[in-house]
Design a protein around this motif. Structure first.
Motif, mmCIF file in Angstrom:
data_model
loop_
_atom_site.group_PDB
_atom_site.id
_atom_site.type_symbol
_atom_site.label_atom_id
_atom_site.label_comp_id
_atom_site.label_asym_id
_atom_site.label_seq_id
_atom_site.Cartn_x
_atom_site.Cartn_y
_atom_site.Cartn_z
ATOM 1 N N UNK A 121 141.046 95.350 18.732
ATOM 2 C CA UNK A 121 142.444 95.630 18.373
ATOM 3 C C UNK A 121 143.172 94.354 17.949
ATOM 4 N N UNK A 122 142.837 93.855 16.779
ATOM 5 C CA UNK A 122 143.313 92.568 16.288
ATOM 6 C C UNK A 122 144.669 92.683 15.609
ATOM 7 N N UNK A 123 145.271 91.533 15.339
ATOM 8 C CA UNK A 123 146.580 91.478 14.680
ATOM 9 C C UNK A 123 146.570 92.217 13.353
ATOM 10 N N UNK A 124 145.519 92.061 12.567
ATOM 11 C CA UNK A 124 145.471 92.670 11.237
ATOM 12 C C UNK A 124 145.537 94.192 11.321
ATOM 13 N N UNK A 153 141.426 97.139 6.025
ATOM 14 C CA UNK A 153 141.642 97.319 7.465
ATOM 15 C C UNK A 153 143.006 96.883 7.969
ATOM 16 N N UNK A 154 143.930 96.508 7.096
ATOM 17 C CA UNK A 154 145.208 95.997 7.594
ATOM 18 C C UNK A 154 146.256 97.093 7.681
ATOM 19 N N UNK A 155 147.125 96.974 8.680
ATOM 20 C CA UNK A 155 148.284 97.864 8.790
ATOM 21 C C UNK A 155 149.574 97.104 8.492
ATOM 22 N N UNK A 156 149.486 95.904 7.994
ATOM 23 C CA UNK A 156 150.661 95.073 7.739
ATOM 24 C C UNK A 156 151.211 95.390 6.349
ATOM 25 N N UNK A 157 152.382 96.006 6.315
ATOM 26 C CA UNK A 157 153.019 96.434 5.067
ATOM 27 C C UNK A 157 154.276 95.595 4.854
ATOM 28 N N UNK A 158 154.175 94.579 4.032
ATOM 29 C CA UNK A 158 155.291 93.660 3.822
ATOM 30 C C UNK A 158 156.472 94.321 3.130
ATOM 31 N N UNK A 195 131.275 90.065 17.242
ATOM 32 C CA UNK A 195 131.830 89.349 16.083
ATOM 33 C C UNK A 195 133.252 88.846 16.352
ATOM 34 N N UNK A 196 133.893 89.395 17.384
ATOM 35 C CA UNK A 196 135.234 88.953 17.773
ATOM 36 C C UNK A 196 135.270 88.623 19.262
ATOM 37 N N UNK A 197 134.243 87.923 19.704
ATOM 38 C CA UNK A 197 134.059 87.693 21.140
ATOM 39 C C UNK A 197 135.243 86.978 21.778
ATOM 40 N N UNK A 198 135.933 86.124 21.022
ATOM 41 C CA UNK A 198 137.099 85.410 21.563
ATOM 42 C C UNK A 198 138.397 86.056 21.096
ATOM 43 N N UNK A 199 138.316 87.324 20.701
ATOM 44 C CA UNK A 199 139.492 88.014 20.190
ATOM 45 C C UNK A 199 140.508 88.314 21.280
ATOM 46 N N UNK A 200 141.737 88.539 20.871
ATOM 47 C CA UNK A 200 142.807 88.931 21.775
ATOM 48 C C UNK A 200 143.922 89.519 20.916
ATOM 49 N N UNK A 201 144.897 90.117 21.541
ATOM 50 C CA UNK A 201 146.062 90.561 20.788
ATOM 51 C C UNK A 201 146.384 92.028 20.858
ATOM 52 N N UNK A 202 145.652 92.810 21.630
ATOM 53 C CA UNK A 202 145.863 94.250 21.614
ATOM 54 C C UNK A 202 147.052 94.721 22.436
#
Length: 433
Positions: A121-124, A153-158, A195-202
């Motif tokens: 569950x990344x920022x993108x 894969x992005x949900x960021x809508x500027x 592939x995102x072992x050090x991921x965070x942000x959810x």
């Protein structure tokens, strides 16, 4: 000897009993809470019952069930609202993308046995678990494009315009993106793949531009925030009104980096986080790391929170009330924190001498400071500490015009402030009641 699951069940049952006791409610009170304060669907929507299995969900921990969940929510919107049942899975529901709720939709399972795992569950992806509403960062239209073609894969809508800071949804309903929706009785887990072992942000459940929406009976593990209600960093400044999250059980926060392990309320009004417990601490020395916070809020409530071991992170604050007025913080127990509860402001326009923040029944154990005050117009009652250096500490010269109902021996000024004021006893005594 109890196994881990039996121990967890006993902890949860104990916490529920404590919540009922502290809330002074019996069976009638419980019924009232569940059927009124938590919100109900409009009558027409209650007539429609859906099941995620009928939309292709498998719950085997192998197949991606995200599209099945989203299709069920989209169908609910199409027919004017529905109750969507999530039966206990064979293993767990694996979801690779956030799921969006709009209006008049109830999503519910059987409790902590209804396990839903959101992978990466990344920022993108808008930090996503469940999203109630839509915003610039967690945008439903962009998510729909991913569900259709799986290419972006992005949900960021500027191009999406949120309300500005303190441009509250309460007063500007044209920003509304979701109302009268519910999520309850599910276990939400954030899991990062190799592939995102050090991921965070959810964020487990993210309320964005939502009104009259509620979550309750939520178990969570691995989230940077189990609950997000709004945001405060332009241009991602969605607002919420009259939303709540109750009966929250944080089994373990994100051990890589945690913003607010239980939740954050920002740029919102009349919202509530109540009845929450955190079982395991955050990683010592990790970035950020507080329990619950508000910023740019009015008339919000944080009540009946237990964090026996918060963890000594960079910030390590149990509860932070920042740039907010008319808020209630009550029945709080925080252990092993730098500060159990803080009140702060950086924007003078957020102060309101007609709408005090109220702090009542705060207990800190093994904390450096139980109650840290950097602000004005607060009513402070029943603050106590065990093995804590300071009970109430006035941290800077902004800490004036407060109403402090405590013995003078429990109130001190910081060393830095003492050097700046000659009569620190008068500085303190003028605020004692």
């Amino acid at each position: 000897m109890m196994n881990q699951d039996e121990y967890l069940e006993e902890c949860i049952n104990s916490e529920r009993r404590l919540f009922l006791k502290n809330s002074a409610i019996g069976l009638f009170g419980t019924y009232f809470f569940v059927n009124n304060a938590y919100g109900t669907l409009k009558k027409a929507a209650q007539e429609h019952s859906l099941n995620v299995m009928d939309f292709g969900a498998r719950g085997d921990g192998i197949n991606d069930d995200a599209s099945a969940f989203q299709n069920a929510c989209d169908y609910s919107l199409k027919i004017g609202g529905a109750k969507i049942y999530i039966p206990d899975p064979v293993k767990y529901y694996k979801l690779s993308f956030p799921v969006y709720l709009s209006d008049n939709t109830e999503v519910f399972g059987e409790g902590k046995t209804t396990r839903i795992v959101f992978e990466d569950p990344l920022f993108i992806k808008g930090r996503g678990g469940f999203v109630i509403g839509s915003s610039q960062e967690a945008n439903k239209n962009f998510a729909n494009e991913w569900y259709k073609n799986k290419k972006n894969p992005t949900t960021i809508n500027l191009g999406f315009k949120n309300p500005s800071q303190r441009e509250y949804l309460r007063d500007n309903p044209h920003f509304l993106q979701a109302e009268n929706s519910l999520i309850h009785d599910v276990f939400l887990e954030a899991k990062f793949t190799n592939k995102n072992a050090r991921g965070w942000g959810g964020y487990g459940i993210n309320f964005v531009n939502a009104r009259d929406c509620h979550a309750y009976n939520i178990w969570g593990s691995g989230w940077t925030q189990l609950i997000g209600m709004g945001s405060d960093v332009p241009p991602e400044t969605p607002s919420n009104h009259n939303c709540s999250a109750r009966n929250l059980y944080v089994i373990s926060p994100d051990l890589e980096r945690t913003y607010y392990s239980i939740g954050f309320i920002a740029n919102s009004t009349n919202c509530l986080i109540e009845n929450a417990v955190q079982y395991n601490p955050m990683t010592p020395g990790s970035m950020n790391g507080s329990g619950i916070a508000t910023n740019l809020c009015e008339d919000c409530t944080i009540k009946n929170i237990r964090i026996p071991n918060l963890g000594r992170t960079v910030t390590s604050e149990g509860i932070l009330i920042n740039n907010s007025s008319g808020c209630l913080v009550e029945d709080i127990y925080i252990g092993n924190a730098k500060t159990a509860v803080s009140v702060f402001f950086s924007l003078p326009e957020t102060l309101n001498d007609k709408k005090n923040n109220i702090f009542n029944n705060i207990e800190g154990v093994n904390c450096d400071v139980v109650m840290a005050v950097y602000s004005k117009f607060n009513v402070i009652k029943s603050i106590s500490g065990v093995n804590s250096k300071f009970i109430i500490l006035l941290k800077n010269s902004n800490a004036t015009n407060n109403f402090i109902y405590s013995p003078s021996n429990d109130v001190a000024v910081s060393t830095k402030l003492r050097h700046r004021i000659l009569l620190d006893e008068k500085f303190i005594s003028s605020q004692l009641r």
